[in-house]
Design a protein around this motif. Structure first.
Motif, PDB file in Angstrom:
ATOM      1  N   UNK A   1       0.870  -1.148   0.044  1.00 35.32           N
ATOM      2  CA  UNK A   1      -0.163   0.086  -0.029  1.00 35.32           C
ATOM      3  C   UNK A   1       0.928   1.218  -0.012  1.00 35.32           C
ATOM      4  N   UNK A   2       0.333   2.505  -0.727  1.00 32.30           N
ATOM      5  CA  UNK A   2       1.255   3.459  -0.923  1.00 32.30           C
ATOM      6  C   UNK A   2       1.133   4.084   0.483  1.00 32.30           C
ATOM      7  N   UNK A   3       2.149   4.993   0.993  1.00 34.99           N
ATOM      8  CA  UNK A   3       2.236   5.571   2.048  1.00 34.99           C
ATOM      9  C   UNK A   3       1.041   6.537   2.225  1.00 34.99           C
ATOM     10  N   UNK A   4       0.719   6.877   3.214  1.00 40.60           N
ATOM     11  CA  UNK A   4      -0.468   7.743   3.361  1.00 40.60           C
ATOM     12  C   UNK A   4       0.101   8.891   4.774  1.00 40.60           C
ATOM     13  N   UNK A   5      -0.640  10.237   4.596  1.00 36.85           N
ATOM     14  CA  UNK A   5      -0.207  10.912   5.506  1.00 36.85           C
ATOM     15  C   UNK A   5      -1.201  10.964   6.659  1.00 36.85           C
ATOM     16  N   UNK A   6      -0.919  11.653   7.633  1.00 36.09           N
ATOM     17  CA  UNK A   6      -1.657  11.728   8.920  1.00 36.09           C
ATOM     18  C   UNK A   6      -2.168  13.184   8.745  1.00 36.09           C
ATOM     19  N   UNK A   7      -3.491  13.114   9.329  1.00 34.07           N
ATOM     20  CA  UNK A   7      -4.281  14.448   9.226  1.00 34.07           C
ATOM     21  C   UNK A   7      -4.236  15.071  10.372  1.00 34.07           C
ATOM     22  N   UNK A   8      -3.979  16.520  10.715  1.00 28.63           N
ATOM     23  CA  UNK A   8      -4.249  16.999  11.922  1.00 28.63           C
ATOM     24  C   UNK A   8      -4.780  18.441  11.840  1.00 28.63           C
ATOM     25  N   UNK A   9      -4.983  19.168  12.880  1.00 28.51           N
ATOM     26  CA  UNK A   9      -5.481  20.637  12.847  1.00 28.51           C
ATOM     27  C   UNK A   9      -4.823  21.593  13.815  1.00 28.51           C
ATOM     28  N   UNK A  10      -4.578  22.703  13.467  1.00 26.95           N
ATOM     29  CA  UNK A  10      -4.108  23.572  14.322  1.00 26.95           C
ATOM     30  C   UNK A  10      -5.145  25.024  14.335  1.00 26.95           C
ATOM     31  N   UNK A  11      -5.690  25.281  15.542  1.00 21.20           N
ATOM     32  CA  UNK A  11      -6.540  26.575  15.601  1.00 21.20           C
ATOM     33  C   UNK A  11      -5.791  27.929  15.547  1.00 21.20           C
ATOM     34  N   UNK A  12      -6.244  28.758  14.597  1.00 23.57           N
ATOM     35  CA  UNK A  12      -5.566  29.903  14.124  1.00 23.57           C
ATOM     36  C   UNK A  12      -6.630  31.023  14.544  1.00 23.57           C
ATOM     37  N   UNK A  13      -6.176  32.200  14.570  1.00 22.81           N
ATOM     38  CA  UNK A  13      -7.006  33.407  14.681  1.00 22.81           C
ATOM     39  C   UNK A  13      -6.883  34.372  13.399  1.00 22.81           C
ATOM     40  N   UNK A  14      -8.188  35.070  13.277  1.00 23.58           N
ATOM     41  CA  UNK A  14      -8.227  36.062  12.199  1.00 23.58           C
ATOM     42  C   UNK A  14      -8.979  37.213  13.178  1.00 23.58           C
ATOM     43  N   UNK A  15      -9.032  38.381  12.722  1.00 26.47           N
ATOM     44  CA  UNK A  15      -9.866  39.319  13.175  1.00 26.47           C
ATOM     45  C   UNK A  15     -11.406  39.334  13.276  1.00 26.47           C
TER      46      UNK A  15
END
Length: 314
Positions: A1-15
């Motif tokens: 099987x081809x290598x698969x990436x890990x999915x993650x999230x980071x919380x960012x801020x806008x005005x």
């Protein structure tokens, strides 16, 4: 099987409030040699799958979906779909990653984000170095600071050609929906014709990265309001931005590889020549039969980029 990436999230801020930025990660999560890959205007972090798989043994490869695209949140106020906001989001991501070394690959918009980030970092370092307060100096920058080891600019430079931006802007906000994946692939072949020749399998992969099946229809993955932020730019805005980008580019003190599609209408041969002349640490690789922008999906395009990045490990 081809290598698969890990999915993650980071919380960012806008005005306008908080939003989550998704990022795809390859390689050892404990590897503090980070390669950050930033995509183009209407693309996603999955555009770098082939490059990431090639380099995952050497780097922790991180490929964010910039806000408003892919698996990331859409901004509450589309007026903030701008490079300064994207830079702020990347700073938040880097604070989480804490790289000991940082390399950057930026395609089109992703290259502009990298240049703006480098320019912001250089200005901050200069301000701290000149701060008269005791202990206020560049050494205060954290070990995971924004000093770049290598930068790859994929078919982009400080000077942006207005006709090319007009061509791109013409399709960004168009609401399209297709009944079948085959129809979406055919449409992608037409809008991305300048990306150069690809196999049928590559075109399907390329399409799946930017279309989503929603309510039985294949639709664009991104917030169509991106077009409004793009349309709000004018000649004066571009001129001011170009001046800042040239300053950031001239100040880069790491090796820079400029990837150029020979038929590109966004990065012209004249701009490439000027970039090579203005920064002695820059070099280039060109691909004939390709416009804006090389997709970095084929070995011929991946190998020179991978060799350039691996040279920092020697």
């Amino acid at each position: 099987m081809p290598m698969q990436p890990r999915l993650d999230y980071v919380t960012c801020a806008s005005p306008a409030g908080l939003h989550r930025m998704a990022y795809w990660e390859w390689g050892d999560p404990d590897n503090d040699r980070v390669l950050l890959c930033a995509h183009g205007l209407t693309r996603t972090g999955r555009d770098f799958d082939e490059l990431a798989q090639t380099l995952a043994d050497d780097f922790r490869v991180v490929c964010p979906d910039v806000a408003g695209r892919g698996a990331s949140d859409w901004l509450l106020n589309p007026a903030f779909y701008t490079v300064p906001q994207y830079v702020a989001d990347m700073v938040t991501l880097l604070a989480r990653l804490r790289p000991a070394t940082l390399d950057w690959v930026g395609t089109s918009m992703g290259g502009l984000i990298g240049l703006a980030l480098a320019g912001t970092s250089a200005m901050t370092t200069t301000m701290r170095a000149n701060d008269p307060r005791p202990g206020a100096c560049s050494a205060e920058l954290p070990a995971h600071g924004l000093r770049l080891t290598r930068m790859v600019l994929n078919d982009v430079g400080p000077r942006l050609e207005i006709p090319a931006l007009g061509r791109i802007g013409a399709y960004v906000g168009q609401p399209v929906a297709f009944a079948t994946l085959a129809e979406a692939v055919q449409a992608t072949r037409q809008t991305a014709e300048t990306f150069g020749p690809h196999t049928d399998e590559q075109w399907e992969t390329f399409t799946r990265r930017v279309f989503r099946l929603r309510d039985g229809r294949w639709v664009k993955h991104y917030d169509l309001s991106l077009a409004a932020a793009l349309a709000a730019q004018n000649a004066d805005t571009y001129a001011a931005g170009e001046k800042l980008l040239w300053q950031a580019y001239d100040a880069l003190d790491c090796p820079v590889l400029i990837v150029h599609g020979v038929q590109s209408d966004l990065l012209t041969a004249a701009t490439l020549t000027e970039m090579l002349a203005r920064n002695p640490r820059s070099s280039s690789v060109e691909f004939d039969g390709v416009g804006h922008a090389p997709t970095l999906m084929t070995p011929a395009q991946i190998e020179p980029v991978a060799a350039f990045l691996r040279s920092s490990l020697k």
